[in-house]
Design an enzyme around this catalytic site. Structure first.
Site, PDB file in Angstrom:
ATOM      1  N   GLY A  11      21.536 -43.615  53.605  1.00 18.59           N
ATOM      2  CA  GLY A  11      21.820 -42.207  53.898  1.00 18.59           C
ATOM      3  C   GLY A  11      20.870 -41.248  53.228  1.00 18.59           C
ATOM      4  CB  SER A  13      18.603 -38.179  56.881  1.00 17.82           C
ATOM      5  OG  SER A  13      18.294 -39.371  57.562  1.00 17.82           O
ATOM      6  CB  VAL A  63      26.252 -47.772  57.166  1.00 17.69           C
ATOM      7  CG1 VAL A  63      24.895 -47.555  56.538  1.00 17.69           C
ATOM      8  CG2 VAL A  63      26.985 -46.458  57.426  1.00 17.69           C
ATOM      9  CG  ASN A  89      24.191 -41.120  49.624  1.00 17.54           C
ATOM     10  OD1 ASN A  89      24.852 -40.314  48.958  1.00 17.54           O
ATOM     11  ND2 ASN A  89      23.518 -40.763  50.716  1.00 17.54           N
ATOM     12  CB  SER A 141      34.172 -37.945  47.221  1.00 15.38           C
ATOM     13  OG  SER A 141      34.587 -36.599  47.297  1.00 15.38           O
ATOM     14  CE1 TYR A 154      33.546 -38.246  52.506  1.00 15.86           C
ATOM     15  CE2 TYR A 154      34.704 -36.898  50.892  1.00 15.86           C
ATOM     16  CZ  TYR A 154      33.557 -37.532  51.313  1.00 15.86           C
ATOM     17  OH  TYR A 154      32.420 -37.454  50.551  1.00 15.86           O
ATOM     18  CB  SER A 155      41.248 -38.474  50.409  1.00 17.92           C
ATOM     19  OG  SER A 155      40.870 -37.111  50.280  1.00 17.92           O
ATOM     20  CB  ALA A 156      42.087 -42.977  53.206  1.00 16.04           C
ATOM     21  CE  LYS A 158      32.641 -40.976  50.388  1.00 21.07           C
ATOM     22  NZ  LYS A 158      31.384 -41.746  50.250  1.00 21.07           N
ATOM     23  CB  ILE A 187      27.082 -31.914  45.416  1.00 24.22           C
ATOM     24  CG1 ILE A 187      27.822 -32.762  44.358  1.00 24.22           C
ATOM     25  CG2 ILE A 187      25.580 -31.963  45.177  1.00 24.22           C
ATOM     26  CD1 ILE A 187      27.622 -32.326  42.926  1.00 24.22           C
TER      27      ILE A 187
END
Length: 242
Positions: A11, A13, A63, A89, A141, A154-156, A158, A187
């Site tokens: 990742g 890019s 990926v 990443n 994260s 996303y939380s699951a 990460k 970030i």
């Protein structure tokens, strides 16, 4: 650095991945920079690293595609041998409230952000194990630690990365391979463009958004010989966010 050490960064890019690739190259490692659809951005990264005297090659695959990952990575290791380091990443977001979240948004994020742990690392593990040395770094994260509104998928994913990292660290420790996880907070990347920063900043004691380079600096340290006694750790880069 006397011995050439090759490091795969997925990742690359943009955002944190690009910053990590640049920092890893500046530290003297040979970078294998992964991209999927961002070919133009990856070529820009390649040009920048070469202009600075670094060593880089590009590799393209999805990926979330297990067969493609294995095909491309098996071919790479057959030609080049084992990586010294792998930095996982690559990731995406597809935010929505859970009641409104589509099956596609759930599956897409889990496939890219969590299944990629297996898809990328599994083809590479045995060559690294045979060398009995190496570094694996994953990116989780703050959402994977604390949970976040609108990011159940996303939380699951990460949080799953954290569990997988800790378990793999136990398995590989006897082979002098460290496995650690970096958990960035807010970030300065494209991923935060829709976040209401005026509401978020009060929860960050340092009082500002982080920079990709600050995450990258930790990744470079974890790759180093100085970090050889650090494994199974989840290290937050979040300005003290609670």
């Amino acid at each position: 650095m006397s011995e050439e050490k090759k490091v795969l960064v997925t990742g690359t890019s943009k955002g944190i991945g690009r910053a990590i690739a640049l920092a890893v190259s500046e530290a003297g490692y040979t970078v294998t920079a992964h991209y999927n659809k961002g070919k133009e951005a990856a070529e820009s990264l390649e040009k920048e690293i070469l202009q600075k005297g670094g060593k880089i090659e590009l590799i393209q695959f999805d990926v979330s595609n297990r067969e493609e990952c294995r095909e491309k990575l098996d071919k790479w290791t057959e030609k080049n041998g084992a990586f010294w380091g792998v930095i996982c990443n690559a990731g995406i977001i597809a935010d929505d409230s859970f009641p409104g979240m589509s099956p596609e948004a759930w599956d897409m994020v889990l496939s890219t952000d969590l299944n990629s742990f297996y898809n990328v690392l599994h083809p590479l593990i045995m060559p690294i194990c045979r060398k009995k040395q190496g570094r694996i770094i994953t990116l989780s994260s703050v959402s994977g630690i604390m949970g976040n509104r609108g990011q159940v998928n996303y939380s699951a994913a990460k949080a799953g990365i954290i569990g997988a990292t800790k378990a793999l660290a136990v398995e590989l420790a006897s082979r002098s391979i460290t496995v650690n996880c970096i958990a960035p907070g807010i970030i300065e990347t494209d991923m935060i463009q829709d976040i209401p920063l005026d509401k978020v900043l009060p929860s960050i004691p340092i009082g500002r958004v982080g920079k990709p380079e600050e995450v990258a600096a930790l990744a470079v340290f974890l790759l180093s010989e100085s970090a050889s006694y650090i494994t199974r750790q989840i290290i937050s880069v979040n300005g003290g966010m609670i």
